[in-house]
Design an enzyme around this catalytic site. Sequence first.
Site, short mmCIF file in Angstrom:
data_model
loop_
_atom_site.label_atom_id
_atom_site.label_comp_id
_atom_site.label_asym_id
_atom_site.label_seq_id
_atom_site.Cartn_x
_atom_site.Cartn_y
_atom_site.Cartn_z
CE1 TYR A 138 -2.79 -3.23 0.45
CE2 TYR A 138 -3.13 -2.68 2.75
CZ TYR A 138 -3.34 -3.52 1.67
OH TYR A 138 -4.09 -4.66 1.82
N PRO A 177 -14.96 -6.72 2.59
CG PRO A 177 -15.00 -5.96 4.80
CD PRO A 177 -14.15 -5.95 3.56
#
Length: 274
Positions: free
Chosen positions: A61, A203
């Site tokens: 990241y 999610p």
Amino acid sequence: MSEQQPAGGTFLIGGVRPVGRLGFGAMHLPTEPAAARDTAIAVARRAVELGVTLIDTAHLYGWGANEELLAEALYPYPPELLIATKVGVAPPGELCGRPEFLREQVDAGLRRLRTDRLELLQLHRVDPQVPLEDQVGALRELRDAGKIAHIGLSEVTAGQLAEARTVVEIASVQNRYNLEYREYEPVLRACTEAGIAFLPWRPVLPAVDAGGPVARIAAETGATAAQVALAWLLGRSPVMVPIPGTASLSHLAENVDAAGLRLSEAQRKLLDDE
């Protein structure tokens, strides 16, 4: 000091380290420009204030920039906070599980996060060019040297998880899993049986704009679709530790509130069959 106890109960990483069952994924926190970075720092700090005790990041990241952002926002870390990071990807995005490379990335992560031990270090992806036992074996050596507390895996099959567990104790698995994507159900079952934390990434996204049962249950409960998706995950298995990510303070609060949403058996069955 957190404003409240971790919502949704706790889970013991590696059987010993308690974390709240609703974590935070830091991937979407921008590190530039300056105004966006300031907001990202505020979001990370607010997550901890709201009781989040597990934050997930990775070398990938921003090639370390995300780790540096979290250190700027949260160091010195509250004792209850666990920051999980991942190694095993090299610029511009190639898998690299060579032991020497993993060791270099762990050392770099320690520096960027300003710590002498990574509480949860996950192999970001299995490098098919390197024997899995060599990859997790290198992490085991780093654990034995005191640089890692717990070892996890990401995007693995049930077979790979079983193989890795013959080499070292595995504390977590981070696979894609949500209402609309359940390919890793066998991995979730294996984690549930073994007491291994299952950290589903992405999610929420597929369910946010969903109609059908999700929209109906959201209307029945007064919750958002995202909250329904997270509540379903939390009830799916006691080892489930979702890590929804956001760069918005309002979405962060919404996600954290999902830990208090309880679905009825009928609502859960409707989603299970979706």
